[in-house]
Design an enzyme around this catalytic site. Structure first.
Site, PDB file in Angstrom:
ATOM      1  CG  HIS A 151      -1.989  -1.078   1.149  1.00  0.00           C
ATOM      2  ND1 HIS A 151      -2.527  -1.570  -0.027  1.00  0.00           N
ATOM      3  CD2 HIS A 151      -2.581  -1.783   2.159  1.00  0.00           C
ATOM      4  CE1 HIS A 151      -3.409  -2.515   0.258  1.00  0.00           C
ATOM      5  NE2 HIS A 151      -3.447  -2.676   1.567  1.00  0.00           N
ATOM      6  CG  HIS A 193      -7.541  -1.077   3.055  1.00  0.00           C
ATOM      7  ND1 HIS A 193      -7.974  -1.711   4.214  1.00  0.00           N
ATOM      8  CD2 HIS A 193      -6.635  -1.914   2.500  1.00  0.00           C
ATOM      9  CE1 HIS A 193      -7.338  -2.864   4.350  1.00  0.00           C
ATOM     10  NE2 HIS A 193      -6.518  -3.011   3.325  1.00  0.00           N
ATOM     11  CD  GLU A 216      -8.230  -3.789  -0.201  1.00  0.00           C
ATOM     12  OE1 GLU A 216      -7.189  -3.130  -0.377  1.00  0.00           O
ATOM     13  OE2 GLU A 216      -8.265  -4.872   0.426  1.00  0.00           O
TER      14      GLU A 216
END
Length: 386
Positions: free
Chosen positions: A142, A213, A351
């Site tokens: 991420h 998220h 996601e």
């Protein structure tokens, strides 16, 4: 399935929702005198010398959505259940400072500039190697330690139905090349649809893969396990991973396996099956390859039903994949808005995104963004009831 929404007066819905579902959330009044589920003044704080605020969108059917500029996050989302009571289906916190937590950094946030994992934090562009921070075992997850989830985004625009945050990641911040200018727009309409639109530009060749998220529980934040939620994924294949959760590069059929969600089944039905992929992820933490069933300008991605609430969530997207995470690493590290802890598998993440490790996988859809191009994608979250 019957998906007709029960129409009630907004005030009556909100009052019932507060009394039945959100007893630990203080009742407040906004400027119009309507009930508000969160206290903006109590939420606000300074983080890294920047003002962090709470923003609200609401529609004519009583849905309330809350956002903050810290990480451009979704903080809470109250939607009606089958009884007409409002339930908060997104996990989050009552204070901005609770989000500034490196141990649990991803609640409701935008992740990027590259969401998901990059193998060993390394990729090449035009023969040049770029090294990113290693923050997930031997890999980058991420966008690194800070990425954009700990960024103080700028409020660019807010109307009654949408809000836009903007942030520019400086060149080589977290190792990524280019000044990457990003915008995220949340929209809420009267059909109980939440849209998230993403745009990005860079002055150097780089890689971009933005997503949100949010941790969902369609029975309501803190209501218990999500294993009895019914889930359907519009995907005939997934990308199997190695022991560090990096895709092997292959696409594998889901048919007949624990990964087969082509028809709706309980999330927990096969989660403890004797399957090496499940052991690697300690449950589901995998990218599913969408089979591109179209609905207008969208691909169908997921259909989820809360077993207690009857709340239905349909996710549509313009992305080629969707990462399904079954809350396997939740471990009561934080306290949520209603006072409950983030217990094991009490939320899931879905996601929409490009595939993990795409910069190192030439057979995956590209995530390369070059100067002069605009990265642009959108996903839709539609709420209804059985």
């Amino acid at each position: 399935m019957k998906r007709k929404m029960e129409c009630m007066g907004i005030v009556s819905i909100l009052v019932v929702g507060l009394g039945c579902q959100q007893k630990n959330v203080t009742e407040n009044k906004d400027q119009s005198g309507m009930i508000s589920y969160m206290d903006s003044a109590a939420f606000a704080a300074k983080i890294n010398d920047h003002d962090v605020q709470l923003f609200e969108l609401k529609n004519k059917r009583g849905v309330h959505a809350y956002f903050t500029n810290f990480g451009a996050r979704i903080v809470g989302l109250w939607v009606p259940d089958k009884q007409g009571n409002l339930r908060d289906v997104v996990l989050g916190f009552t204070k901005a400072t609770d989000y500034n937590n490196p141990a649990e950094p991803y609640f409701g946030t935008i992740v990027g500039p590259f969401g998901n994992r990059i193998a060993k934090g390394m990729f090449q562009l035009d023969g040049q190697t770029y090294q990113l921070p290693i923050n997930n075992g031997v890999n980058t997850l991420h966008g690194g330690f800070n990425g954009v989830h700990f960024a103080n985004w700028t409020l660019k625009m807010k109307s009654d139905s949408s809000i836009t945050f903007a942030y520019t990641l400086p060149d080589r911040a977290e190792g990524f090349p280019g000044n990457i200018a990003m915008e995220v727009t949340y929209g809420l309409n009267d059909q109980n649809e939440l849209t998230i639109g993403y745009e990005a530009q860079s002055d150097k060749k780089t890689v971009v893969n933005l997503t949100n998220h949010a941790y969902f529980n369609l029975n309501g934040e803190g209501s218990g396990s999500i294993l009895n939620h019914q889930l359907q994924l519009f995907a005939d294949e997934f990308t199997p991973v190695d022991s560090t959760l990096i895709p092997t590069g292959k696409l594998e059929k889901v048919g007949g396996s624990a990964f087969d969600f082509t028809t709706a089944k309980a999330i927990g039905k096969d989660i403890d099956a004797n399957d090496r992929q499940l052991s690697y992820g300690k449950g589901y933490d995998h990218n599913f390859v969408l089979n591109k069933q179209r609905e207008g300008d969208w691909y169908k991605a997921a259909h989820i039903v809360g077993d207690q609430s009857g709340i239905v969530l349909d996710i549509l997207t313009q992305e080629p994949g969707i990462q399904f995470y079954s809350g396997n690493f939740m471990s009561e590290k934080v306290q949520l808005k209603n006072g409950k802890k983030d217990s094991f598998r009490t939320a899931f993440c879905l996601e929409p995104q490009h595939y993990p490790d795409s910069p190192n996988q030439p057979n995956f859809p590209t995530t390369v963004l070059v100067p002069g191009q605009i990265y642009k994608t959108k996903s839709l979250y539609r709420f209804s009831v059985l």
